[in-house]
Motif scaffolding. Structure first.
Motif, mmCIF file in Angstrom:
data_model
loop_
_atom_site.group_PDB
_atom_site.id
_atom_site.type_symbol
_atom_site.label_atom_id
_atom_site.label_comp_id
_atom_site.label_asym_id
_atom_site.label_seq_id
_atom_site.Cartn_x
_atom_site.Cartn_y
_atom_site.Cartn_z
ATOM 1 N N UNK A 669 0.760 -0.934 0.080
ATOM 2 C CA UNK A 669 0.111 0.289 0.456
ATOM 3 C C UNK A 669 0.992 0.756 0.135
ATOM 4 N N UNK A 670 1.657 0.847 0.647
ATOM 5 C CA UNK A 670 2.570 2.580 1.069
ATOM 6 C C UNK A 670 3.284 2.742 -0.417
ATOM 7 N N UNK A 671 3.881 2.145 -0.938
ATOM 8 C CA UNK A 671 5.210 2.411 -1.826
ATOM 9 C C UNK A 671 3.830 2.217 -3.204
ATOM 10 N N UNK A 672 3.243 1.501 -3.287
ATOM 11 C CA UNK A 672 2.240 2.016 -4.289
ATOM 12 C C UNK A 672 0.983 3.593 -4.626
ATOM 13 N N UNK A 673 1.389 4.035 -3.402
ATOM 14 C CA UNK A 673 0.723 5.649 -2.450
ATOM 15 C C UNK A 673 2.495 6.547 -3.246
ATOM 16 N N UNK A 674 3.537 6.199 -2.443
ATOM 17 C CA UNK A 674 4.169 7.061 -2.991
ATOM 18 C C UNK A 674 4.695 7.506 -5.202
ATOM 19 N N UNK A 675 4.674 5.900 -5.143
ATOM 20 C CA UNK A 675 4.532 5.908 -6.869
ATOM 21 C C UNK A 675 3.314 6.758 -6.867
ATOM 22 N N UNK A 676 2.596 6.436 -6.525
ATOM 23 C CA UNK A 676 1.795 7.155 -7.442
ATOM 24 C C UNK A 676 1.417 8.637 -7.163
ATOM 25 N N UNK A 677 1.617 9.224 -5.974
ATOM 26 C CA UNK A 677 1.860 10.765 -5.817
ATOM 27 C C UNK A 677 2.883 11.326 -6.380
ATOM 28 N N UNK A 678 4.460 10.308 -6.693
ATOM 29 C CA UNK A 678 5.688 11.149 -7.414
ATOM 30 C C UNK A 678 4.593 11.672 -8.832
ATOM 31 N N UNK A 679 4.335 10.422 -9.732
ATOM 32 C CA UNK A 679 4.065 10.536 -10.853
ATOM 33 C C UNK A 679 2.867 11.496 -10.622
ATOM 34 N N UNK A 680 2.199 11.780 -9.828
ATOM 35 C CA UNK A 680 1.262 12.484 -9.929
ATOM 36 C C UNK A 680 0.713 14.302 -10.554
ATOM 37 N N UNK A 681 2.048 14.701 -9.437
ATOM 38 C CA UNK A 681 3.170 15.583 -9.872
ATOM 39 C C UNK A 681 3.315 15.944 -10.686
ATOM 40 N N UNK A 682 3.755 15.497 -11.887
ATOM 41 C CA UNK A 682 3.705 15.339 -13.373
ATOM 42 C C UNK A 682 2.628 15.968 -14.421
ATOM 43 N N UNK A 683 1.799 15.814 -13.485
ATOM 44 C CA UNK A 683 0.147 15.915 -14.665
ATOM 45 C C UNK A 683 0.121 17.719 -14.176
ATOM 46 N N UNK A 684 0.165 18.009 -15.329
ATOM 47 C CA UNK A 684 -0.589 19.329 -15.180
ATOM 48 C C UNK A 684 -1.282 19.903 -14.484
ATOM 49 N N UNK A 685 -1.109 20.799 -14.679
ATOM 50 C CA UNK A 685 -1.954 21.590 -13.682
ATOM 51 C C UNK A 685 -3.414 22.509 -14.045
ATOM 52 N N UNK A 686 -4.469 22.004 -13.846
ATOM 53 C CA UNK A 686 -5.518 22.741 -14.523
ATOM 54 C C UNK A 686 -6.412 23.879 -13.654
ATOM 55 N N UNK A 687 -5.942 24.449 -12.790
ATOM 56 C CA UNK A 687 -6.706 25.365 -11.560
ATOM 57 C C UNK A 687 -7.039 26.674 -12.566
ATOM 58 N N UNK A 688 -6.384 26.969 -13.959
ATOM 59 C CA UNK A 688 -6.520 28.512 -14.319
ATOM 60 C C UNK A 688 -7.140 27.855 -15.481
ATOM 61 N N UNK A 689 -8.058 27.248 -15.703
ATOM 62 C CA UNK A 689 -7.861 26.702 -17.062
ATOM 63 C C UNK A 689 -9.501 26.404 -17.200
ATOM 64 N N UNK A 690 -9.832 26.895 -18.696
ATOM 65 C CA UNK A 690 -11.169 27.053 -18.601
ATOM 66 C C UNK A 690 -11.833 25.947 -19.275
ATOM 67 N N UNK A 691 -12.883 25.223 -19.425
ATOM 68 C CA UNK A 691 -13.516 23.491 -19.728
ATOM 69 C C UNK A 691 -13.608 24.275 -20.878
ATOM 70 N N UNK A 692 -12.656 22.763 -21.415
ATOM 71 C CA UNK A 692 -12.734 22.986 -23.297
ATOM 72 C C UNK A 692 -14.372 22.428 -23.744
#
Length: 692
Positions: A669-692
């Protein structure tokens, strides 16, 4: 000479090749109007620039040549679309969608956030609450249902997983259909399927039919999550979206609390219900299943009064319907704010170019089922095309990264959610076994046992002329013992066995001491008469109160995480929320090594659930925002379906290590969470974008 006949004028102003052809004599000629002299014309145009000059023909309804050319340009693509390359059409559509996205954002801001959004919030919240209830229903009814249906361990395991299997299929299928048929229509279908089969499952008696009903019920409720978030997000402005989608997630928590409270108050009252003969029984757990369908039914009824998503309608070219709904949103909010005089200023909304249009089959073509078959196959092909579109170059990387994050989160979360109660039950069993009473070489004769014997081991005992009447054996073992001239009547037993015993001239009347409970025993002149009817399986005596309490506390513990994520979602962003929450949850997993008691395990479960809920909320928000409107529910459905697959794997893997080792579940569980959490940091931020 200054007058010309009207027919002559119509000949002079001939419409040729898409433009008007006028006489070339230098004079303007009207039907019944006299020609003006040059001085008069100069007076009319005096003081006007050439660019501001009014075209005189507009007073006679004659189009300006520039307007005609503009209309020709607009009409030209429509004529030539079938000869244009599909890539060109898609490029034009994407350009239209980008313009629409920014215009729609401005329109939603003009409509404001008020009564309409809050009404829709509670209606969709009930649907999300139904999803939360569905996850807990089977776990709560199993201890009672296993007795009514005589379920073995493998049957119970299948019943627990079948709901997730249905939700996995429903998320992909109904999520994809929502991008083709509409948010509201597909959500109604989803809730109707769930309500109908949940209601039906409370009445069926056989295991196979009950399993089928829960499968289809899960399929229905599986579609609610992707549709609800896509639906609600399209009524929210950019600055409100993250916060209010996070508030909406609280209804999943409310669903868990509702299910726990209803189970606590209904299921223990086993006498609630009725029986029809010896075959049909309607006990309290079936009442609980009915009560759990109420949020779904309430949402289904309320949804009938809500409109379709205007963003979806614009996407499929239904401009007027979308405009009317947006005006309704605006007027509802303005009246609630005490400003009914505010006018909805939008008159025209950009609609994207329609590339894939559904061709309606004429009623005279083929038989009715052939027409329906063509419609269904065409729609499913469009859904499949949407699925493939999510893996095209533009979205492939985001889809794959989101898929890994969703999967790792589900594997660890759902795996631990099942592992926690199993570990608590294991600690209970250990404590129970430590209190076992052992009796060696006891001799009992001419005695009547009419009370319960529990948690005992009897070795090398001798029982002569004893009676066992109207009693219960619970966790009792007789080893190497002698029973002679004994009488057993109306005896019930749980986890009770006779091993290497000698039984002479003994009568068993109306008992559930079946053959498999006598292990390597010698039965001499003994008689079994009128064995008890019913299931021949021994069931563990579960502490129902503790099961409900653990689920209730686990659901309630996510409240602080929900509040924090809602308040900070638009401030710190989705990516940091996902990464931070998953990494904190991984740290919480390591503390499970110190959970060596029931209370400690309950405490760590609450901490883990509270820390991980922020990641779930942020995942819901970013998944909605990363994909365009015509692919949004499809993409959400795919990822949520993968999430349910992770839940199935997590349940199977983690439960197999209960009582063997804690190291594997915790490290996994902990290794899956660490791997997923670090990978999530590479996703683009969508806070300022409009819905396409």
């Amino acid at each position: 000479d200054g007058y010309r006949n009207t027919n002559q004028v119509s000949d002079d102003y001939r419409y040729q090749d898409g433009s008007y052809d006028t006489p070339n004599d230098g004079y303007y000629r009207g039907g019944d109007e006299p020609a003006q002299d040059e001085d008069t014309q100069s007076d009319v145009t005096e003081g006007h620039d050439e660019d501001d000059e009014v075209y005189e023909g507009e007073y006679q309804g004659i189009p300006h040549p520039d307007d005609i050319k503009e209309k020709q340009k607009k009409r030209a693509p429509a004529v030539d679309d079938e000869y244009r390359d599909r890539a060109d059409l898609m490029a034009e559509r994407m350009e239209d969608e980008e313009q629409l996205a920014h215009q729609y954002e401005n329109i939603i801001e003009e409509c404001g956030h008020g009564r309409f959004q809050w009404t829709l919030f509670f209606v969709l919240g009930l649907a999300l609450m139904a999803d939360g209830v569905e996850v807990f229903v089977v776990g709560f009814v199993l201890p009672s249902a296993e007795k009514d249906m005589c379920l073995s361990s493998s049957n119970k395991g299948m019943l627990g997983l079948i709901v997730y299997l249905g939700m996995m299929v429903g998320a992909v299928l109904l999520g994809g259909l929502a991008d083709k048929l509409g948010r509201k229509q597909c959500l109604i279908i989803s809730l109707a399927i769930n309500a109908a089969f949940a209601f039906l499952s409370s009445f069926v008696q056989g295991y196979g039919f009950f399993l089928f009903c829960r499968l289809i019920s899960g399929l229905g409720i599986g579609g609610t999550l992707p549709i609800v978030f896509a639906y609600f997000s399209e009524f929210l402005s950019r600055e409100k979206r993250g916060e209010h989608l996070s508030w909406l997630c609280m209804f999943w928590m409310i669903g868990g609390i509702y299910a726990s409270a209803m189970a606590w108050s209904i299921i223990p009252h086993y006498g609630w219900g009725f029986s029809m003969g010896t075959k049909y029984h309607f006990h309290s757990w079936r009442v609980f299943v009915l009560v759990c369908a109420l949020p779904c039914i309430a949402s289904l009824v309320a949804l009938k009064f809500m409109p379709e998503s205007p963003r979806f309608l614009l996407e499929i070219g239904k401009h007027d319907e979308a405009w009317m709904i947006l005006k309704q949103v605006h007027d509802t909010n303005m009246r609630a704010k005490g400003e009914p005089e505010r006018v909805f200023t939008v008159s025209y909304i950009k609609t994207p170019k329609q590339v894939d249009e559904f061709i309606e089959i004429q009623s005279s073509t083929g038989t009715w089922y052939q027409r329906w078959l063509v419609r269904i196959t065409t729609t499913l092909k469009q859904v499949w095309d949407n699925v493939l579109y999510c893996l095209t170059a533009q979205y492939r990387m985001n889809t794959l990264m989101l898929a890994v994050v969703w999967f790792t989160m589900a594997l660890s979360y759902y795996g631990l959610i099942v592992w926690f109660p199993d570990m608590i039950r294991y600690f209970q069993d250990e404590a129970y076994d430590s209190r076992v009473k052992i009796f060696d070489e006891e001799e009992v004769s001419h005695f009547t046992f009419n009370f319960t014997l529990e948690n005992q081991i009897h070795r090398n005992g001798e029982y002569r002329n004893d009676k066992f009447i109207g009693m219960k054996f619970k966790e009792v073992r007789f080893e190497d013992s002698l029973f002679e001239d004994c009488y057993f009547e109306d005896v019930r037993s749980t986890e009770t066995f006779f091993e290497n015993c000698t039984i002479i001239s003994t009568v068993f009347y109306n008992t559930d001491l079946y053959e498999h409970k006598f292990i390597n025993c010698r039965l001499i002149n003994s008689t079994f008469m009128k064995e008890k009817e019913g299931c021949h399986i021994d069931f563990e005596e579960d502490n129902d109160f503790l099961i409900y309490l653990v689920s209730f506390l686990g659901s309630l513990s996510v409240l602080p995480g929900n509040i924090i994520s809602a308040l900070l979602m638009d401030k710190i962003g989705r990516i940091k929320m996902i990464g931070g929450s998953m990494l904190i949850s991984a740290v919480c997993c390591f503390f499970l090594f110190f959970g060596n008691s029931e209370s400690a395990m309950i405490g760590w479960q609450c901490l883990f659930c509270g820390a991980s809920i922020a990641a779930w909320n942020a995942l819901d928000v970013i998944t909605v925002e990363l994909y365009p409107t015509d692919k949004r529910a499809t993409a959400f459905g795919i990822l949520n379906g993968l999430c349910k697959f992770g839940a199935i794997l997590g349940n199977s893997i983690f439960s197999s290590f209960v009582g063997i080792t804690k190291v594997v579940p915790i490290l996994l569980a902990s290794s899956a969470l660490v791997g997923g959490g670090l990978l999530a940091l590479r996703l683009p931020e969508t806070r300022e974008q409009v819905l396409m």
